[in-house]
Design an enzyme around this catalytic site. Structure first.
Site: not given
Length: 408
Positions: A36, A50, A137, A194, A196, A360
């Site tokens: 982030y 993650d 998410y 942020h 991914h 994003h």
């Protein structure tokens, strides 16, 4: 538990050779890096790995029939070991189905011949799907296998934005030059910017274990003026192909969009009847890379995102692009560190690591539930077959679909 679906021993049946031919020994998501971009005291530390921190497989959720997957899907349960060592089951964690969405596999209209000859074949693919809900998410993962031999992998994002409270109810209330670190998506609500970065471990075995990685450059060549010699063509330029075989790990680090036009894994020990090296080409997704400085602590932890493509010699201990243990890690055991050894990769059992990225910047349409946003890459045959492998595929049988009308 850590990575979710693993695709093992992916092979394609070659009708001409009457046998299955190996394409990929094993493929899976190795890590997800989600940094982030908010530097405030409550947010600056929010950079997640993650798979290693939460467990992409542990976070998998049961799929909803006829909603997450079509009516023709077959469902599979998932089993794993809990933290205290007891077995656990997640029902309907995978679905497998054939997809026909009206896409064209191949076609041609021959208008010169009498009768206007037309041949079309519909594209029917096999899809393996899993959904993992990591906190806010939802990640939808599709492995799609095509009759042409291509393997397409799609990552789709949905769920709820990570938001923070704000004193503002309208953008005009902000002061000039004030950094919100996101978008005001609703009154008193900011959706934080942020990234991914999803890294895939692709242990390719293209018709055998010994493979090489080839970077193909398209170069413009200028036809020289030869005075006194009549030119064979009035053209002044053309483009040609220059292949560069990566010798070591440092040769294989690629930022997509940096110049290499085609990226191919070949088996240099086997050739087609025409003499071409058999292989599979990587068709990358959007050219997305990190924007943090490489010496930023969080970027050091997620350093696999520094390049979209890496190639390493196979090593059973090198499974996770972020390292074996990522909780509070310092980035001293990850893909970027392993490749500093600059090992030889030509004509070896190699692993292709590909990172699919998303930047994003939240918008109001993402709130409160985010519509699905997808990115994909593809592994496509590259002189793997002697000819079009689906030339003799039959057309689908006609189907009478039920007419639907809106209920009043």
């Amino acid at each position: 538990m850590r990575v979710g679906p693993k695709i093992s021993l992916a092979s394609i049946y070659d009708h001409d050779k009457d046998k299955y031919r190996r394409v990929m020994y094993r493929g899976y998501i190795s890590e997800l890096f989600v940094p982030y971009q908010d530097l405030t005291e409550e947010w600056y530390f929010r950079t997640f790995l993650d798979a290693g921190e939460f467990g992409f497989g542990i976070c998998a959720v049961p799929l909803q029939p006829s909603k997450d997957c079509p009516k023709n899907a077959v469902f599979l349960d998932g089993y794993y070991t809990t933290r205290d060592g007891t077995p656990a089951k997640t029902e309907n964690v995978f679905c497998v189905f054939e997809r026909y969405a009206g896409d064209i596999m191949w076609r041609h209209s021959e208008t010169i011949l009498p009768g206007d000859t037309v041949e079309v074949r519909e594209d029917v693919t096999l899809v393996v799907r899993m959904v993992s809900t990591v906190a806010n998410y939802d990640y939808i993962i599709d492995w799609e296998f095509k009759q042409t031999g291509s393997i397409k992998v799609t990552v789709s994002l949905s769920g709820i934005l990570a938001v923070k409270a704000s004193k503002y109810t309208h953008k005009d209330q902000t002061e000039d030059g004030e950094e919100l670190y996101g978008t005001l998506v609703a009154e008193n609500t900011i959706g934080t910017r942020h990234d991914h970065f999803v890294n895939f471990h692709l242990d390719l075995d293209i018709d055998g274990h010994a493979n090489s990685f080839v970077k193909t450059h398209l170069k413009t060549k200028v036809v020289p003026n030869s005075y006194g010699i009549p030119p064979s063509s009035p053209r002044r330029s053309y483009w040609t192909v220059v292949n560069d075989v990566a010798k070591t790990e440092s040769d294989a680090k690629i930022r997509v969009g940096s110049g290499e036009t085609e990226l191919t894994v070949v088996n240099p020990n086997k050739k087609t009847k025409m003499g071409n090296d058999i292989g599979y080409r990587l068709i990358p997704g959007p050219a997305v890379g990190p924007m943090l400085l490489e010496d930023d602590h969080e970027q050091i932890r997620g350093a696999f995102s520094n390049y979209n493509v890496w190639v390493t010699p196979y090593n059973n201990s090198e499974k996770w692009a972020g390292g074996l243990f990522v909780d509070q890690s310092h980035g001293d055991d990850n893909l970027a560190k392993w490749t500093l050894r600059d090992r030889e990769i030509e004509n070896k059992d190699i692993v292709l690591w590909y990172t699919l990225g998303f930047h994003h910047v939240p918008v109001q349409e993402d709130f409160p539930i985010m519509p699905t946003w997808s990115g994909a890459f593809e592994l496509k045959p590259n002189n793997f077959f002697e000819r079009n492998p689906v030339l003799k595929v039959n057309s689908l049988k006609p189907t009478n679909w039920v007419n639907c009308s809106a209920h009043k």
